[in-house]
Design an enzyme around this catalytic site. Structure first.
Site, short mmCIF file in Angstrom:
data_model
loop_
_atom_site.label_atom_id
_atom_site.label_comp_id
_atom_site.label_asym_id
_atom_site.label_seq_id
_atom_site.Cartn_x
_atom_site.Cartn_y
_atom_site.Cartn_z
N TYR A 1 4.87 0.85 -13.68
CA TYR A 1 4.11 2.09 -13.83
C TYR A 1 4.10 2.87 -12.54
CZ TYR A 1 2.08 0.48 -18.25
OH TYR A 1 1.90 0.06 -19.54
N THR A 2 4.18 4.19 -12.68
CA THR A 2 3.96 5.06 -11.53
C THR A 2 3.27 6.33 -12.01
OG1 THR A 2 4.96 5.97 -9.51
CG2 THR A 2 6.15 6.34 -11.57
N HIS B 1 2.97 10.60 -11.63
CA HIS B 1 3.54 11.87 -11.19
C HIS B 1 2.51 12.96 -11.41
CE1 HIS B 1 7.36 10.02 -10.60
NE2 HIS B 1 7.65 9.88 -11.87
N ILE C 1 11.05 4.86 -5.78
CA ILE C 1 12.44 5.03 -6.22
C ILE C 1 12.63 4.24 -7.50
CG2 ILE C 1 14.87 4.59 -5.68
CD1 ILE C 1 14.17 4.89 -2.73
N ILE D 1 13.58 9.74 -7.44
CA ILE D 1 12.65 9.53 -6.33
C ILE D 1 11.40 10.38 -6.55
CG2 ILE D 1 12.35 9.80 -3.82
CD1 ILE D 1 15.49 9.84 -3.67
N CYS E 1 3.64 0.50 -9.40
CA CYS E 1 4.82 -0.36 -9.27
C CYS E 1 4.46 -1.84 -9.28
CB CYS E 1 5.61 -0.01 -8.01
SG CYS E 1 6.16 1.71 -7.98
#
Length: 206
Positions: A54-55, A57, A131, A144, A161
């Site tokens: 998971y990230t 944005h 990344i 990225i 992450c």
């Protein structure tokens, strides 16, 4: 992005790099663990094909989608990821930020000696860039994200992450009055440095 990758593979389009800014969202890589999605109702969650877990944005974060023909750049995935890391690190260096990589932890990290030590007694470190890439027939996509001035509290809805023992930071959080435009200029200037030995085609940055 999928359409552009198909066009590159068909020889109908050039390599390309997109510099984007997303609305707030969480993205889920194929290795994401459900327990790492702490607040699933906070923002939309989008499954993706990129590597990783998971990230987040959102506004104030530069997302860089990298559609490059790695087949013409040596067909070495590890070397390609290292080039991406070098690109990020040299870009951060233009703002006097020392970005570093860590074995077993993808992304770019910044030491925070002013913070409390980590649970294992090591100096605190925060992630400043993530990344996550995917390959289709040696053409890369996804890429990225670099934190310029996002709301760092938005990361609290996930374990970024899958790494709970370290935090996240941004250029502005480090005390630097950097804008997305400033970062874009540095990214473009440093691209040829990072990829100079394998620059088989002129990539377009839009």
């Amino acid at each position: 992005m999928e359409v552009r990758v198909s066009a590159i593979l068909a020889g109908e389009a050039d390599e390309c790099i997109w510099l984007l800014e997303h609305p707030p969202m969480y993205t889920e890589g194929p290795r994401a663990r459900r327990e790492d999605l702490i607040d699933p109702d906070r923002f939309p969650v989008y499954p993706t094909r990129r590597g990783g877990q998971y990230t987040y944005h959102g506004p104030g974060q530069r997302v860089i989608y990298v559609m490059l023909d790695v087949g013409r750049r040596g067909r070495d995935l590890r070397a390609f990821v290292e080039q991406l890391e070098t690109w990020v690190i040299s870009t951060l260096g233009r703002f006097n930020v020392r970005g570093e990589i860590r074995p077993g932890r993808v992304g770019v990290w910044v030491s925070r000696p002013e913070k409390v030590l980590s649970p294992d007694g090591s100096p605190a470190e925060d992630k400043i860039a993530a990344i996550g890439i995917k390959m289709r027939q040696w053409v890369s996509y996804h890429g990225i994200s670099i934190n310029v001035e996002p709301d760092l509290g938005h990361f609290d809805g996930i374990v970024p992450c899958g790494i709970a023992e370290h935090g996240v930071t941004s250029l502005v959080d480090l005390g630097l009055p950097v804008t997305l435009g400033d970062l874009d200029v540095a990214l473009q200037a440093e691209f040829d440095v990072a990829f100079s030995e394998n620059a088989y085609a002129a990539s377009q940055i839009k």
